[in-house]
Design an enzyme around this catalytic site. Structure first.
Site, PDB file in Angstrom:
ATOM      1  N   HIS A  75       0.780  -1.177   0.063  1.00 25.58           N
ATOM      2  CA  HIS A  75      -0.156   0.189  -0.079  1.00 25.58           C
ATOM      3  C   HIS A  75       0.785   1.269  -0.020  1.00 25.58           C
ATOM      4  O   HIS A  75       0.615   2.154  -0.734  1.00 25.58           O
ATOM      5  CB  HIS A  75      -0.934   0.016   1.165  1.00 25.58           C
ATOM      6  CG  HIS A  75      -1.656   1.107   1.439  1.00 25.58           C
ATOM      7  ND1 HIS A  75      -1.166   2.203   2.262  1.00 25.58           N
ATOM      8  CD2 HIS A  75      -2.776   1.774   0.807  1.00 25.58           C
ATOM      9  CE1 HIS A  75      -2.142   3.136   2.449  1.00 25.58           C
ATOM     10  NE2 HIS A  75      -3.239   2.971   1.304  1.00 25.58           N
ATOM     11  N   GLU A 114       2.171   1.939  -3.463  1.00 23.26           N
ATOM     12  CA  GLU A 114       0.986   2.432  -4.344  1.00 23.26           C
ATOM     13  C   GLU A 114       1.020   3.868  -3.947  1.00 23.26           C
ATOM     14  O   GLU A 114       1.247   4.690  -5.223  1.00 23.26           O
ATOM     15  CB  GLU A 114      -0.241   2.095  -3.883  1.00 23.26           C
ATOM     16  CG  GLU A 114      -1.394   2.657  -4.535  1.00 23.26           C
ATOM     17  CD  GLU A 114      -2.794   2.466  -3.482  1.00 23.26           C
ATOM     18  OE1 GLU A 114      -3.289   3.638  -3.441  1.00 23.26           O
ATOM     19  OE2 GLU A 114      -3.006   1.598  -2.987  1.00 23.26           O
ATOM     20  N   HIS A 115       1.420   4.598  -2.689  1.00 20.19           N
ATOM     21  CA  HIS A 115       1.175   5.874  -2.628  1.00 20.19           C
ATOM     22  C   HIS A 115       2.124   6.653  -3.334  1.00 20.19           C
ATOM     23  O   HIS A 115       2.157   7.674  -3.964  1.00 20.19           O
ATOM     24  CB  HIS A 115       1.181   6.216  -0.948  1.00 20.19           C
ATOM     25  CG  HIS A 115      -0.131   6.163  -0.362  1.00 20.19           C
ATOM     26  ND1 HIS A 115      -0.393   7.433   0.270  1.00 20.19           N
ATOM     27  CD2 HIS A 115      -1.062   5.195  -0.295  1.00 20.19           C
ATOM     28  CE1 HIS A 115      -1.886   7.002   0.694  1.00 20.19           C
ATOM     29  NE2 HIS A 115      -1.928   5.816   0.402  1.00 20.19           N
TER      30      HIS A 115
END
Length: 424
Positions: free
Chosen positions: A45, A48-49
């Site tokens: 995650h 992803e950022h």
């Protein structure tokens, strides 16, 4: 015209729809929390950022500015099993979006100053999630159901793991999973197979990294019935109930979708009509299945006041007993089947929806989404199939009950499993 091609291990599917004027482009990589070690929890995650925070050619502002100038939509999400980046644009801007997406995917720099800022952003996301008690309840229950299993980890990770991530760690993880063999691309809309081929060869093929396809070979969780609680000074009591479900591509997938629609998937479902409309015990009550590579869950959620928690759980147990013993009616069966078929057909009118289902199907099932095949599966399902599935799902020896809300001494697992020595 639809076609699937492989470029040095990268699987690309083009679904041409010349009657519309938009193009959805999606990239999905098999990297989610199921791939992470305990020290890496949340890294999928976080990456992803970070892919939005700058490349060798574009700053973080350039990425969003160039997309906004086109009037295009760009976003991403991380699931338990994968990470997806996508755009939706006018057909005339498909190449520009392909350029931006590929630049982010291959050339992100993971600038250390941006990393520190983004750690703060993710910590705020974790804090926001903590302030959403129904989400906390469902995550708590899922973690308990998958205790000791890779799916136990939260997608966002923890404050400690997020703060520990280093630039070298991000590159190591990305180099391991962001490979041609572990990635799929879906292009849907007013774009030809030939144009898709040209764009992939221009923006993806030169930068592809060879590697291996990663499909975690996890064994089904060996959980036992339990209850987990987190007391919070809030008004509402949130209750989650988790049973074993089915895996991706299970032969009972169509039966599961029909069953969930009838049991707790909408406003005409049994749970909504009985627990909310008839008894007035909850504003929100529903069920949902989650499927993974070798395992799955079937979850029920209800939010009620502290004084009604036992009544709500007893009402849920009554509905479970009835559907296991008697199945669903012919009317419910036909209604559930019609709802699922309509949802499939309506989804075909959205390029973004088609892009996402194609990505998921290619990554985990090695084929694009086939609406005709899926509709045919619904026609093969019988009421007896649904009844048999319900009897299999509701295994009280493996049930997990989670609770988030004001402090209570009620043992909701005992209420659900009828283990109490006396009735209060």
């Amino acid at each position: 015209m639809n076609s699937i091609k492989t470029y040095d291990g990268l699987r690309v599917f083009c679904r041409e729809i010349p009657s519309i004027r938009s193009v959805a482009i999606g990239i999905m990589v098999g990297a989610g929390c199921v791939n992470e070690s305990p020290d890496e929890s949340g890294i999928s995650h976080y990456i992803e950022h970070m892919l939005f925070k700058g490349t060798e050619r574009r700053s973080a502002f350039d990425i969003v500015e160039e997309t906004d100038v086109l009037g295009a939509n760009m976003n991403a999400f991380t699931s338990k099993l994968g990470t997806c980046y996508y755009t939706l644009s006018l057909d005339s801007d498909a190449e520009k979006c392909m350029d931006i997406l590929s630049d982010m995917f291959f050339n992100s720099t993971f600038d250390e100053k941006e990393m520190e800022k983004e750690k703060g952003v993710v910590l705020e996301e974790i804090a926001m999630n903590e302030d959403t008690p129904d989400d906390v309840c469902l995550e708590l229950g899922a973690a308990a159901f998958f205790k000791g299993h890779p799916l136990e980890k939260a997608i966002l990770g923890t404050k400690d793991t997020v703060m520990s991530f280093t630039r070298a760690q991000l590159f190591d993880y990305k180099n391991k999973y962001y490979t041609a063999e572990n990635t799929v691309v879906s292009v849907v809309g007013n774009i030809t197979e030939a144009e898709t081929d040209r764009l992939i060869k221009k923006y993806f093929v030169p930068a592809l990294k060879k590697g291996r396809r990663v499909r975690p070979q996890t064994a089904p969780p060996q959980n036992k019935a339990c209850r987990v609680s987190k007391f919070k000074d809030i008004e509402q009591s949130n209750i989650g109930i988790f049973f074993p479900g089915i895996k991706i591509d299970d032969e009972n997938e169509a039966a599961m979708q029909i069953f969930n629609t009838v049991f707790g998937g909408g406003m005409s479902s049994r749970l909504f009509q009985h627990v909310r409309e008839k008894l007035g015990l909850a504003y929100s009550v529903y069920s949902y299945p989650s499927s993974y590579i070798n395992e799955g869950t079937f979850a029920i959620y209800v939010g009620t006041n502290k004084a009604s928690v036992e009544k709500a759980v007893e009402a849920l147990r009554k509905e479970i007993d009835d559907v296991v013993e008697n199945g669903i009616t012919e009317k419910e069966f036909e209604k559930g089947k019609a709802q699922m078929k309509s949802a499939l057909v309506f989804g075909q009118e959205s390029t973004s929806t088609l892009m996402r289902v194609d990505l998921k199907s290619m990554l985990f099932s090695d084929r694009p989404f086939d609406i005709d095949g899926r509709l045919a599966l619904f026609e093969k399902v019988s009421r007896d199939d649904v009844k048999a599935l319900a009897a299999k799902i509701f295994d009280f020896e493996k049930v997990v009950v989670s609770y988030v809300g004001p402090e209570t001494d009620a043992d909701l697992k005992a209420v659900l499993c009828r283990e109490r020595a006396f009735e209060k």
